[in-house]
Design a protein around this motif. Structure first.
Motif, short mmCIF file in Angstrom:
data_model
loop_
_atom_site.label_atom_id
_atom_site.label_comp_id
_atom_site.label_asym_id
_atom_site.label_seq_id
_atom_site.Cartn_x
_atom_site.Cartn_y
_atom_site.Cartn_z
N VAL A 62 1.03 -1.20 0.05
CA VAL A 62 -0.09 -0.26 -0.07
C VAL A 62 0.92 1.07 0.01
CG1 VAL A 62 -1.30 1.72 0.84
CG2 VAL A 62 -1.83 -1.14 1.33
N SER A 63 0.86 2.29 -1.28
CA SER A 63 1.65 3.08 -1.18
C SER A 63 0.14 4.82 -0.49
CB SER A 63 2.07 3.26 -2.88
OG SER A 63 2.65 4.92 -2.96
N CYS A 64 0.69 5.60 0.39
CA CYS A 64 -0.26 6.44 1.16
C CYS A 64 0.36 7.38 0.27
CB CYS A 64 0.10 6.45 2.38
SG CYS A 64 0.00 5.11 3.40
N PRO A 65 -0.58 8.16 -0.10
CA PRO A 65 -0.40 9.69 -0.67
C PRO A 65 -0.02 10.73 -0.67
CG PRO A 65 -2.60 9.30 -0.41
CD PRO A 65 -1.95 8.78 0.58
N LYS A 66 1.34 11.44 -0.94
CA LYS A 66 2.51 12.14 -0.27
C LYS A 66 3.41 11.36 0.76
CE LYS A 66 -0.67 15.92 0.23
NZ LYS A 66 -1.36 17.25 0.31
N VAL A 67 2.96 10.30 0.68
CA VAL A 67 4.19 8.51 1.65
C VAL A 67 4.94 8.84 0.81
CG1 VAL A 67 4.52 7.72 3.41
CG2 VAL A 67 2.85 8.69 3.27
N THR A 68 6.43 8.57 0.45
CA THR A 68 7.27 6.83 -0.62
C THR A 68 7.17 6.29 0.02
OG1 THR A 68 9.05 8.37 1.05
CG2 THR A 68 8.24 9.45 -1.24
N CYS A 97 -2.48 4.62 6.14
CA CYS A 97 -3.12 5.25 5.20
C CYS A 97 -4.58 6.45 5.80
CB CYS A 97 -3.23 5.03 3.84
SG CYS A 97 -1.82 5.08 2.80
N ASP A 98 -4.61 5.36 7.35
CA ASP A 98 -5.45 6.34 7.71
C ASP A 98 -7.18 5.55 7.57
OD1 ASP A 98 -4.21 8.46 9.26
OD2 ASP A 98 -4.71 9.42 7.53
N VAL A 99 -6.79 4.32 7.20
CA VAL A 99 -7.52 3.19 7.20
C VAL A 99 -8.06 1.56 7.55
CG1 VAL A 99 -8.87 1.83 4.62
CG2 VAL A 99 -7.39 3.95 4.32
N ASN A 100 -8.71 1.91 8.10
CA ASN A 100 -9.19 0.38 9.04
C ASN A 100 -9.33 -0.78 8.41
OD1 ASN A 100 -9.64 -1.00 11.34
ND2 ASN A 100 -11.71 -0.29 11.35
N GLU A 188 -11.02 -5.30 -5.46
CA GLU A 188 -12.41 -5.56 -4.65
C GLU A 188 -11.91 -4.83 -3.66
OE1 GLU A 188 -14.89 -7.43 -5.69
OE2 GLU A 188 -13.75 -8.03 -7.42
N LEU A 189 -11.04 -4.33 -3.26
CA LEU A 189 -10.26 -3.11 -2.22
C LEU A 189 -10.83 -1.93 -2.72
CD1 LEU A 189 -7.15 -4.48 -0.83
CD2 LEU A 189 -9.21 -5.23 0.25
N GLU A 190 -12.32 -1.74 -1.57
CA GLU A 190 -12.70 -0.32 -1.98
C GLU A 190 -11.66 1.55 -1.70
OE1 GLU A 190 -16.04 2.94 0.09
OE2 GLU A 190 -15.99 0.55 0.19
N PRO A 191 -10.53 0.77 -0.73
CA PRO A 191 -9.92 2.11 -0.32
C PRO A 191 -8.60 2.04 -1.92
CG PRO A 191 -9.48 1.23 1.34
CD PRO A 191 -10.39 0.20 0.24
N CYS A 192 -8.26 0.81 -2.26
CA CYS A 192 -7.56 0.77 -3.34
C CYS A 192 -8.16 1.25 -5.13
CB CYS A 192 -7.41 -0.76 -3.48
SG CYS A 192 -6.53 -1.17 -1.62
N ASN A 193 -9.10 2.18 -4.72
CA ASN A 193 -10.32 2.17 -5.99
C ASN A 193 -9.67 3.77 -5.41
OD1 ASN A 193 -9.80 0.40 -7.31
ND2 ASN A 193 -11.63 -0.78 -6.15
N GLN A 194 -9.73 4.47 -4.81
CA GLN A 194 -9.56 5.97 -4.49
C GLN A 194 -8.15 6.32 -4.00
OE1 GLN A 194 -11.60 5.78 -0.57
NE2 GLN A 194 -13.49 5.27 -1.46
N GLU A 195 -7.47 7.18 -3.41
CA GLU A 195 -6.28 7.74 -3.28
C GLU A 195 -5.50 7.10 -2.80
OE1 GLU A 195 -6.79 11.15 -0.56
OE2 GLU A 195 -7.88 12.30 -2.05
#
Length: 257
Positions: A62-68, A97-100, A188-195
């Motif tokens: 998982v790669s978070c926004p603004k985090v390398t 990434c602030d995701v539960n 299928e993971l919802e957070p992966c289809n967003q930021e």
């Protein structure tokens, strides 16, 4: 009525005497009937052990926004493969990434096929032990009886058919498990289809599960082939000779053991 009760008591008494006269005789194990039964016993062990003892996991980067730096989330799964109960975990147990991520699980429940396969393999294992005990310990009882070989023959046919059914169902379930824990899970993971940007990492090798399918079909072949040797022990193979020998009080000649 009294004569019938006396006849039943006599039969029970004779059966009890035969069962109490345990005599170890390993010669049946040298014949196809006994030797194949040993192979069936061993194959059943491999069948339920390779499937019931599996534990694996699938990892996603998982790669978070603004985090390398990439973080790893993991979903552990295993027998009986209720994937819909396998939630994603992070290490050291923080919300990446602030995701539960604990609220997200794998897709599918394949417990029915897996449990049917393993449970049947265990029952076959126990039946092989009982049959081998009968073959080597009560050889004369098995040969003298008309019912025991017939029961053995029916069980052999049913077992061969159920091996085909259970293994086919498990093979189909295994194919779906590989898909559900593979690269497609990212979509299928919802957070992966967003930021959040997600990459499929890895999944535990399922070689042992492939082996379980192979042993399932091997068991089917063993039981199907052994049906002929069990059939030769029944009165269906040579009813005239068997009935004649019983009427004369003799023991029918062994054809398989």
């Amino acid at each position: 009525m009294a004569s019938n009760i006396y006849w039943v008591r006599q039969r029970i008494s004779r059966l009890g005497q035969r069962m109490s006269s345990f005599q170890l005789n390993i010669n049946p194990l040298k014949e196809p009937l006994g030797f194949i039964k040993v192979l069936e016993w061993i194959a059943s062990i491999f069948a339920f052990a390779t499937c019931g003892g599996f534990n694996g996991k699938t990892e996603i980067q998982v790669s978070c926004p603004k985090v390398t730096e990439n973080k790893t989330i993991t979903a552990a799964f295993g027998y009986p493969f209720r994937l819909n109960e396998a939630s994603f975990q992070t290490h050291p147990y923080v919300n990446v990434c602030d995701v539960n991520w604990k609220s997200y699980v794998l897709i599918g429940d394949y417990s029915s096929s897996a449990q049917f396969y393993v449970t049947f393999a265990v029952f076959v294992f126990l039946y092989c032990i009982a049959a081998l005990l009968l073959y080597v310990g009560y050889t004369s009882l098995y040969r003298d009886s008309q019912k025991l070989p017939m029961i053995d023959f029916v069980v052999t046919l049913v077992a061969a058919f159920l091996w085909l059914v259970s293994t086919s169902a498990w093979a189909k379930a295994l194919t779906d498990i590989k898909v559900a824990t593979g690269q497609g899970i990212v979509k299928e993971l919802e957070p992966c289809n967003q930021e959040v940007v997600c990459y499929f990492g890895s999944v535990t090798s399922m070689g042992s599960l492939n082996v379980s399918v192979i042993f399932g079909f091997l068991n089917m072949i063993l039981w199907g082939g052994n049906a002929w040797f069990v059939y030769k022990e029944t009165s269906l193979h040579s009813p005239s000779n068997t009935s004649a020998s019983h009427s004369q009080g003799g023991i029918p000649p062994p054809s398989g053991i």
